[in-house]
Design a protein around this motif. Structure first.
Motif, short mmCIF file in Angstrom:
data_model
loop_
_atom_site.label_atom_id
_atom_site.label_comp_id
_atom_site.label_asym_id
_atom_site.label_seq_id
_atom_site.Cartn_x
_atom_site.Cartn_y
_atom_site.Cartn_z
N ALA A 180 45.10 25.09 27.65
CA ALA A 180 46.25 24.51 26.94
C ALA A 180 45.78 23.70 25.73
O ALA A 180 44.71 23.09 25.75
N ARG A 181 46.61 23.72 24.70
CA ARG A 181 46.35 22.95 23.48
C ARG A 181 47.52 22.01 23.24
O ARG A 181 48.63 22.25 23.72
N VAL A 182 47.28 20.99 22.45
CA VAL A 182 48.34 20.03 22.11
C VAL A 182 49.52 20.79 21.51
O VAL A 182 49.34 21.64 20.63
N GLY A 183 50.72 20.51 22.02
CA GLY A 183 51.93 21.18 21.53
C GLY A 183 52.38 22.33 22.41
O GLY A 183 53.51 22.79 22.29
N THR A 243 43.63 16.72 28.36
CA THR A 243 42.42 16.49 29.14
C THR A 243 42.65 16.63 30.64
O THR A 243 41.70 16.52 31.42
N ASP A 244 43.89 16.88 31.06
CA ASP A 244 44.18 17.10 32.48
C ASP A 244 43.34 18.28 32.95
O ASP A 244 43.22 19.28 32.25
N TYR A 272 58.61 21.67 33.57
CA TYR A 272 57.97 21.98 32.30
C TYR A 272 57.33 20.70 31.76
O TYR A 272 57.89 19.62 31.89
N ARG A 273 56.16 20.85 31.16
CA ARG A 273 55.44 19.73 30.60
C ARG A 273 54.96 20.09 29.19
O ARG A 273 54.49 21.20 28.95
N LEU A 274 55.03 19.11 28.30
CA LEU A 274 54.52 19.26 26.94
C LEU A 274 53.10 18.71 26.90
O LEU A 274 52.84 17.60 27.39
N VAL A 275 52.18 19.48 26.36
CA VAL A 275 50.78 19.05 26.29
C VAL A 275 50.60 18.10 25.10
O VAL A 275 50.99 18.42 23.98
N ILE A 276 50.06 16.92 25.41
CA ILE A 276 49.81 15.92 24.37
C ILE A 276 48.33 15.54 24.38
O ILE A 276 47.60 15.88 25.30
N ASP A 277 47.91 14.82 23.32
CA ASP A 277 46.49 14.41 23.27
C ASP A 277 46.24 13.10 23.95
O ASP A 277 47.04 12.45 24.48
#
Length: 78
Positions: free
Chosen positions: A52-55, A43-44, A73-78
């Motif tokens: 971007a999607r989760v994962g 949701t950023d 680097y960042r991992l996209v989470i919900d």
């Protein structure tokens, strides 16, 4: 009405959505699992803007006064 692009702001660093192949290469290069990366919520505002999607993994390029450019680097989470 023209829509404002978050990444156009001078204080927002460049965010790049990595392909699955690029993400795998980064993880292998640093010898880490995706879950060990710092997180960014789906949701950023910038994550939403780049689709971007989760994962997914996002590469963030920040300007640095000493190194000229720093990569994170960042991992996209919900």
């Amino acid at each position: 009405m023209k829509r404002f692009a978050v990444q156009d702001h001078e204080l927002v660093p460049e965010h790049i959505l990595l392909t699955p192949e690029e993400a795998q290469q980064v993880l292998m290069q640093y010898g880490v699992e995706a879950r060990h990366l710092p997180k960014i919520h789906v949701t950023d505002p910038v994550a939403r803007e780049i689709g971007a999607r989760v994962g997914d993994i996002i590469k963030i390029k920040r300007k640095s006064p000493t190194a000229k450019e720093s990569i994170f680097y960042r991992l996209v989470i919900d």
